[in-house]
Motif scaffolding. Structure first.
Motif, PDB file in Angstrom:
ATOM      1  N   VAL A 155       0.859  -1.184   0.000  1.00  0.00           N
ATOM      2  CA  VAL A 155       0.000   0.000   0.000  1.00  0.00           C
ATOM      3  C   VAL A 155       0.893   1.231   0.000  1.00  0.00           C
ATOM      4  N   GLY A 194      -5.334   3.215  -1.520  1.00  0.00           N
ATOM      5  CA  GLY A 194      -4.894   1.865  -1.205  1.00  0.00           C
ATOM      6  C   GLY A 194      -5.173   1.492   0.231  1.00  0.00           C
ATOM      7  N   SER A 195      -5.065   2.456   1.139  1.00  0.00           N
ATOM      8  CA  SER A 195      -5.372   2.204   2.542  1.00  0.00           C
ATOM      9  C   SER A 195      -6.836   1.839   2.729  1.00  0.00           C
TER      10      SER A 195
END
Length: 497
Positions: free
Chosen positions: A269, A274-275
């Motif tokens: 990530v 993405g988190s």
């Protein structure tokens, strides 16, 4: 006289009052302890320099060729540390920093370095450090053994918990070696008052379980054997795993037997979007799986690779904190504290071109996206994440501390020694009214290093939060001393954002 008085006050200020915080999760397998409900940082402690006395006798992890000094053609790190507070440093082959200072680096082998790192942990509210221990049976072993003892000394000095984290990457004989190492060496560290305990058991982590790559050739049988053995020694065992650990069906019996699972996210990530994907696809189903098997969950939170400009002046890291905590994580593992090799360090890092070697490819925190960030910003952000985990502040998707927020004074206490006149004020502009015969105020940081010498004009010493280089001073604890003859006035205070 002034210096000895300062040391006395520093000791009092460092030891201080330890505030106890209690964390509760509706589905925690374990109650609060030294890792459940706490912030743990991964601590490499693996930087050495030629001339520092380390058995390894080289530029350990700073370079590709450890026998030669770091330089633009022999580089092993991605980020440059903020070196202003280190008392010992070593000359490199880089050109001078942008501010004209020589390009020097710290050695983890110096006790003063480890002390400074653990003081920062204490200062910024970090609860625990996981000391990385790679295969100690080769040439690195004596240096790693010494580092374990240096960490113990620093942890005890500054009230920070620590535990051993075995990294089994490339360690083909780990099954027998860990048993020998723990029995003969590392288990002795558990006698320390600062060795981490969870459920009244000493904590130990084995990182690299359930991977499926050439660097981790260990079988499921070998992994279950070492986990079972450590548990039989009375340990609370954490497993460091890949993010896809639930798909490793041959390892699941071993994984379900762990006390805590800590999936790795570096390389998986690198931005806010993405988190959020990690929250949906991993955190929530991971926690459900752990709950069903009575396993605690400690996901990684990382600041982002400084060299790849992933950090977004804290937005990326804060989103990870928010997602991990709202998902119900029992603890949080920061990857990493001093990982200058991968650019994922939260340790104090160069801010701008004035603090990095000229002509190098390093970038400062403020150069990532143009937002000015202090060198300690990711330490401050970690402290905020810890407060949110412990429910000292509300769950929020918005960072509570900005990178360049102004300094303010708190926790101010005076001690008079031999003066006939009392202190009148210490105001919002950091102005200190002093006895008439005082001529200078010396400000020390809590490691004893002078950060400012302030002239007294009309009995007033005005300090605007800059150090001897004229650069902003980081938040933290300081000691101000003024002298009148053989007497001294000592002031301890904390600058906070």
């Amino acid at each position: 006289m002034v210096h000895s008085a300062c040391k006395t006050i520093r000791k009092i200020a460092v030891v201080g009052v330890i505030s106890l915080c209690f964390f509760a999760s509706a589905w925690a397998a374990s109650g609060p302890g030294d890792v459940v409900g706490k912030i743990t940082v991964g601590y490499q402690g693996w930087f050495a320099c030629q001339g520092d006395g380390a058995p390894i006798n080289g530029w350990w992890h700073y370079t590709q060729n450890w026998g030669a000094a770091p330089s633009p053609t022999n580089q092993g790190i991605k980020s440059w540390p903020d070196m202003r507070e280190y008392t010992k440093s070593y000359q490199t082959g880089y050109a001078n920093l942008g501010n004209g200072q020589p390009a020097k680096l710290f050695s983890s082998y110096d006790q003063s370095t480890v002390n400074l790192h653990f003081f920062w942990m204490h200062q910024y509210g970090i609860d625990c450090a996981a000391l990385q221990r790679f295969n100690p049976f080769g040439g690195e072993g004596p240096t790693r053994d010494s580092m374990a003892n240096k960490v113990r000394i620093a942890a005890e000095a500054y009230g920070v918990k620590f535990y051993i984290m075995y990294d089994i990457t490339g360690w083909t004989t780990m099954q027998a070696d860990i048993k020998t190492d723990w029995t003969n060496k590392m288990s002795k560290l558990t006698a320390s008052s600062m060795y981490a305990k969870q459920n009244d058991k000493p904590v130990v982590c084995v990182w690299g379980l359930a991977y499926n790559d050439a660097g981790h050739p260990q079988t499921a049988a070998a992994c279950i054997d070492i986990v079972t053995w450590l548990k039989n020694q009375g340990c609370y065992v954490i497993g460091g795993t890949p993010r896809e650990w639930r798909t490793r069906t041959d390892f699941l019996p071993m994984l379900h037997s762990l006390n805590m699972i800590s999936p790795w996210l570096i390389g998986a990530v690198g931005d806010v979007a993405g988190s959020d994907g990690i929250y949906t696809n991993y955190f929530l189903p991971d926690i459900a799986e752990c709950n069903a098997n009575g396993v605690d969950y400690q996901p990684c939170v990382l600041p982002g690779d400084n060299s790849l400009k992933q950090r977004a002046h804290g937005d990326f890291m804060w989103r990870e904190f928010y997602n991990a905590i709202r998902a119900g994580s029992q603890g949080i593992y920061i990857s990493m504290y001093d990982e200058f090799n991968e650019g994922h360090q939260i340790c104090k890092t160069a801010e701008d071109a004035s603090m990095i070697p000229t002509g190098s490819n390093f970038i400062g925190l403020s150069q990532e996206d143009g937002t000015v960030c202090s060198s300690d910003y990711y330490l401050r952000l970690t402290g905020d994440g810890g407060k949110m985990l412990k429910k000292q502040i509300a769950l929020t998707a918005t960072r509570p501390t900005q990178p360049t927020a102004a300094l303010a004074i708190k926790n101010a206490d005076w001690e008079m020694q031999g003066f006939n006149k009392t202190v009148l004020s210490f105001g919002t502009h950091k102005s200190l009214v002093l006895p008439a015969r005082s001529s200078v105020v010396t400000v020390y940081d809590m490691c004893g290093k002078i950060v400012a010498n302030i002239p007294v004009v009309n009995n007033v010493a005005a300090w605007h939060g800059t150090n001897s280089y004229g650069r902003p001073v980081s938040a933290g604890s300081y000691v101000a001393c003024a002298v009148e003859g053989k007497n001294s006035i000592v002031k301890t205070f904390v600058l906070d954002r």
